[in-house]
Design an enzyme around this catalytic site. Sequence first.
Site, PDB file in Angstrom:
ATOM      1  N   ARG A 123       0.858  -1.177   0.000  1.00 11.12           N
ATOM      2  CA  ARG A 123       0.000   0.000   0.000  1.00 11.12           C
ATOM      3  C   ARG A 123       0.893   1.224   0.000  1.00 11.12           C
ATOM      4  O   ARG A 123       1.804   1.324   0.825  1.00 11.12           O
ATOM      5  CB  ARG A 123      -0.852  -0.030   1.280  1.00 11.12           C
ATOM      6  CG  ARG A 123      -1.771   1.137   1.443  1.00 11.12           C
ATOM      7  CD  ARG A 123      -2.376   1.157   2.831  1.00 11.12           C
ATOM      8  NE  ARG A 123      -1.707   2.152   3.642  1.00 11.12           N
ATOM      9  CZ  ARG A 123      -2.277   2.816   4.649  1.00 11.12           C
ATOM     10  NH1 ARG A 123      -3.533   2.556   4.993  1.00 11.12           N
ATOM     11  NH2 ARG A 123      -1.610   3.701   5.337  1.00 11.12           N
ATOM     12  N   TYR A 178      -2.616  11.917   6.052  1.00  9.66           N
ATOM     13  CA  TYR A 178      -2.848  10.560   6.511  1.00  9.66           C
ATOM     14  C   TYR A 178      -1.824   9.576   5.924  1.00  9.66           C
ATOM     15  O   TYR A 178      -1.545   9.604   4.743  1.00  9.66           O
ATOM     16  CB  TYR A 178      -4.260  10.074   6.120  1.00  9.66           C
ATOM     17  CG  TYR A 178      -4.369   8.592   6.322  1.00  9.66           C
ATOM     18  CD1 TYR A 178      -4.497   8.078   7.609  1.00  9.66           C
ATOM     19  CD2 TYR A 178      -4.212   7.711   5.263  1.00  9.66           C
ATOM     20  CE1 TYR A 178      -4.495   6.722   7.823  1.00  9.66           C
ATOM     21  CE2 TYR A 178      -4.215   6.348   5.466  1.00  9.66           C
ATOM     22  CZ  TYR A 178      -4.357   5.857   6.760  1.00  9.66           C
ATOM     23  OH  TYR A 178      -4.333   4.514   6.967  1.00  9.66           O
ATOM     24  N   ASP A 235      -5.000   3.959   0.135  1.00  5.77           N
ATOM     25  CA  ASP A 235      -6.073   4.252   1.091  1.00  5.77           C
ATOM     26  C   ASP A 235      -6.463   5.728   0.988  1.00  5.77           C
ATOM     27  O   ASP A 235      -5.633   6.606   1.245  1.00  5.77           O
ATOM     28  CB  ASP A 235      -5.554   3.944   2.515  1.00  5.77           C
ATOM     29  CG  ASP A 235      -6.669   3.928   3.554  1.00  5.77           C
ATOM     30  OD1 ASP A 235      -7.770   4.406   3.254  1.00  5.77           O
ATOM     31  OD2 ASP A 235      -6.413   3.432   4.670  1.00  5.77           O
ATOM     32  N   HIS A 267      -8.848   6.989   2.827  1.00  6.79           N
ATOM     33  CA  HIS A 267      -9.235   7.322   4.197  1.00  6.79           C
ATOM     34  C   HIS A 267     -10.477   8.205   4.271  1.00  6.79           C
ATOM     35  O   HIS A 267     -10.491   9.212   4.993  1.00  6.79           O
ATOM     36  CB  HIS A 267      -8.062   7.927   4.970  1.00  6.79           C
ATOM     37  CG  HIS A 267      -7.898   7.304   6.315  1.00  6.79           C
ATOM     38  ND1 HIS A 267      -8.170   7.974   7.470  1.00  6.79           N
ATOM     39  CD2 HIS A 267      -7.549   6.068   6.677  1.00  6.79           C
ATOM     40  CE1 HIS A 267      -7.967   7.166   8.496  1.00  6.79           C
ATOM     41  NE2 HIS A 267      -7.596   5.997   8.037  1.00  6.79           N
ATOM     42  N   GLU A 279      -8.931   2.134  -1.353  1.00  8.14           N
ATOM     43  CA  GLU A 279      -9.613   1.858  -0.076  1.00  8.14           C
ATOM     44  C   GLU A 279     -10.376   3.079   0.440  1.00  8.14           C
ATOM     45  O   GLU A 279      -9.880   4.207   0.331  1.00  8.14           O
ATOM     46  CB  GLU A 279      -8.547   1.443   0.937  1.00  8.14           C
ATOM     47  CG  GLU A 279      -9.075   1.181   2.330  1.00  8.14           C
ATOM     48  CD  GLU A 279      -7.930   0.815   3.274  1.00  8.14           C
ATOM     49  OE1 GLU A 279      -6.890   0.293   2.815  1.00  8.14           O
ATOM     50  OE2 GLU A 279      -8.081   1.067   4.488  1.00  8.14           O
ATOM     51  N   GLU A 331     -13.248  -0.897   7.346  1.00  7.63           N
ATOM     52  CA  GLU A 331     -12.458  -1.040   8.581  1.00  7.63           C
ATOM     53  C   GLU A 331     -13.171  -0.425   9.788  1.00  7.63           C
ATOM     54  O   GLU A 331     -12.884  -0.803  10.916  1.00  7.63           O
ATOM     55  CB  GLU A 331     -11.045  -0.460   8.421  1.00  7.63           C
ATOM     56  CG  GLU A 331     -11.004   1.038   8.215  1.00  7.63           C
ATOM     57  CD  GLU A 331      -9.593   1.572   8.060  1.00  7.63           C
ATOM     58  OE1 GLU A 331      -8.825   0.974   7.307  1.00  7.63           O
ATOM     59  OE2 GLU A 331      -9.272   2.584   8.705  1.00  7.63           O
ATOM     60  N   ARG A 336     -13.495  -5.004   4.605  1.00 10.97           N
ATOM     61  CA  ARG A 336     -12.314  -4.877   5.478  1.00 10.97           C
ATOM     62  C   ARG A 336     -12.591  -5.003   6.971  1.00 10.97           C
ATOM     63  O   ARG A 336     -11.768  -4.639   7.801  1.00 10.97           O
ATOM     64  CB  ARG A 336     -11.654  -3.508   5.211  1.00 10.97           C
ATOM     65  CG  ARG A 336     -10.859  -3.559   3.935  1.00 10.97           C
ATOM     66  CD  ARG A 336     -10.094  -2.305   3.628  1.00 10.97           C
ATOM     67  NE  ARG A 336      -9.343  -1.695   4.704  1.00 10.97           N
ATOM     68  CZ  ARG A 336      -8.223  -2.172   5.232  1.00 10.97           C
ATOM     69  NH1 ARG A 336      -7.736  -3.316   4.802  1.00 10.97           N
ATOM     70  NH2 ARG A 336      -7.605  -1.511   6.198  1.00 10.97           N
ATOM     71  N   GLU A 356      -4.141  -7.127   5.673  1.00 13.49           N
ATOM     72  CA  GLU A 356      -3.209  -6.031   5.960  1.00 13.49           C
ATOM     73  C   GLU A 356      -2.192  -6.480   7.012  1.00 13.49           C
ATOM     74  O   GLU A 356      -2.547  -7.144   7.984  1.00 13.49           O
ATOM     75  CB  GLU A 356      -3.992  -4.817   6.475  1.00 13.49           C
ATOM     76  CG  GLU A 356      -3.124  -3.603   6.776  1.00 13.49           C
ATOM     77  CD  GLU A 356      -3.960  -2.374   7.159  1.00 13.49           C
ATOM     78  OE1 GLU A 356      -5.177  -2.518   7.375  1.00 13.49           O
ATOM     79  OE2 GLU A 356      -3.371  -1.283   7.240  1.00 13.49           O
ATOM     80  N   TRP A 377     -11.121  12.403   8.931  1.00 17.65           N
ATOM     81  CA  TRP A 377      -9.736  11.962   9.085  1.00 17.65           C
ATOM     82  C   TRP A 377      -9.521  10.614   8.408  1.00 17.65           C
ATOM     83  O   TRP A 377     -10.286   9.718   8.480  1.00 17.65           O
ATOM     84  CB  TRP A 377      -9.326  11.842  10.574  1.00 17.65           C
ATOM     85  CG  TRP A 377      -7.879  11.405  10.611  1.00 17.65           C
ATOM     86  CD1 TRP A 377      -6.794  12.163  10.287  1.00 17.65           C
ATOM     87  CD2 TRP A 377      -7.386  10.105  10.903  1.00 17.65           C
ATOM     88  NE1 TRP A 377      -5.653  11.417  10.372  1.00 17.65           N
ATOM     89  CE2 TRP A 377      -5.983  10.135  10.747  1.00 17.65           C
ATOM     90  CE3 TRP A 377      -7.994   8.892  11.265  1.00 17.65           C
ATOM     91  CZ2 TRP A 377      -5.159   9.026  10.939  1.00 17.65           C
ATOM     92  CZ3 TRP A 377      -7.188   7.794  11.477  1.00 17.65           C
ATOM     93  CH2 TRP A 377      -5.780   7.860  11.324  1.00 17.65           C
TER      94      TRP A 377
HETATM   95  C1  CS2 Z   1      -5.987   2.442   8.330  1.00 19.13           C
HETATM   96  C2  CS2 Z   1      -5.539   2.669   9.705  1.00 19.13           C
HETATM   97  O1  CS2 Z   1      -4.724   0.520   8.169  1.00 19.13           O
HETATM   98  C3  CS2 Z   1      -5.529   1.243   7.615  1.00 19.13           C
HETATM   99  O2  CS2 Z   1      -5.980   1.066   6.511  1.00 19.13           O
HETATM  100  O3  CS2 Z   1      -6.910   3.184   7.717  1.00 19.13           O
HETATM  101  O4  CS2 Z   1      -4.388   3.444   9.689  1.00 19.13           O
HETATM  102  C4  CS2 Z   1      -6.589   3.327  10.583  1.00 19.13           C
HETATM  103  O5  CS2 Z   1      -6.662   4.680  10.344  1.00 19.13           O
HETATM  104  C5  CS2 Z   1      -6.332   3.047  12.000  1.00 19.13           C
HETATM  105  O6  CS2 Z   1      -6.133   1.699  12.187  1.00 19.13           O
HETATM  106  C6  CS2 Z   1      -7.456   3.575  12.871  1.00 19.13           C
HETATM  107  O7  CS2 Z   1      -7.412   3.036  14.120  1.00 19.13           O
HETATM  108 MG    MG Z   2      -7.627   2.196   5.972  1.00 12.63          MG
END
Ligand code: CS2
Ligand code: MG
Length: 402
Positions: free
Chosen positions: A147, A159, A210, A212, A236, A262, A283, A339, A402
């Site tokens: 990634r 991020y 990602d 996010h 993602e 996630e 996820r 992951e 975020w």
């Molecule tokens: C994330 C993480 O791993 C990922 O894809 O988006 O960094 C996520 O932001 C954190 O695990 C949040 O706790």
């Molecule tokens: Mg993520």
Amino acid sequence: MKITKAAVNVCSPGRNFVTFKLETDEGLYGLGDGTLNGRELAVVSYLTEHVIPCLIGRDPFQTEDIWQYLYRGAYWRRGPVTMSAIGAVDMALWDIKGKALNTPVYNLLGGKSRNGVLVYAHANGADIEETIDAVGRKIGLGYLAVRAQSGIPGLDSTYGVAKGNKPYEPAERGLPSESLWSTEKYLRSVPDLFERLRKQFGEDVHLLHDCHHRLTPIEAARMGKELESHHLFWMEDPVPAELQEGFKVIRQHTTTPIATGEVFNTIWDAQELLREQWIDYIRMTVTHAGGLTALKKIADFAALFHVRTGCHGATDLSPVSMAAALHFGMAIHNFGIQEHMPHNAETDSVFPHGYAFEEGYMYPGDTPGLGVEIDEKLAATYPYQRAYLPINRKLDGTLFDW
Ligand code: CS2
Ligand code: MG
């Protein structure tokens, strides 16, 4: 067999972990991970005050009944705190079941469906050059899937990009830090990054990215389209997913595969996404989705719609959750990818485990149960420390995702 004792351990070997331990009258114990990044103590209180008293005296083999008892019996369903608490209990029950039957948990979920669990690594850089180097290093370590997240020209931090030389860590001690966001700058920079990565590394390596939850559906559609020729494994969390229908717009415009989930905690967060075939990878984690009992059903439902799993595996999920994910990934048929952000050395020594990485794949090991221990004495030397995820604002100060 009966449950005789249950307790919650909170430790912070670099970051906070909530570990649930169930003990039985036959001397067996099981571990579960209930870590909810930035809201850890809410799960601790849920478990200690409301769940533990109801577990004493129950038969730990009754994974289904105990799951239903905690889910339906509470009346108040769903939500990350509730489902992480249920997830921790459920994981510990499967751990005990495996130990009692003297077999690794993957054998209880259907047995091995593959030789190893394909994992993806993180590569982060302050700019495109640094990110290219970081991807190269991960490929050098044997990863087959990486990634890539890069700093955005004109923005100080964003991020996925680590501060200093430390590995990227999704939580920080102290109050939430703030970063700045510009969708325009982001959309301009990502296609360049993947064009350069494909030029440098060719087509064989799987590349992931990602977003996010930072785009609108039409912005995500544009990005997916611009990335099509670079053949990403997935894009993602293109948009926040409360509005499941939002993914329809993305899907109508691009063939770039989409992963999300996630932050989901039950099938109800995803059922429309799955039924409508708007995503390619789901996820959800063992912890936040309410344990193996629930995640197995979610994966089976997803399989009907050609959706594979790609479970979240950031460092805020403890080695107990990682082990559970690997047993799960080994056994289910519609596994996609897992992951893998390696934990720091302190965490690995608090949680001795049998799983291992080799040439792009991970292996859960053959220890009965989940194959993870907790060194409680060592854990006690790393007391809980309040920590938060960062927040994000647009250049004009508006609070953003975020
Ligand atoms: C994330 C993480 O791993 C990922 O894809 O988006 O960094 C996520 O932001 C954190 O695990 C949040 O706790
Ligand atoms: Mg993520």
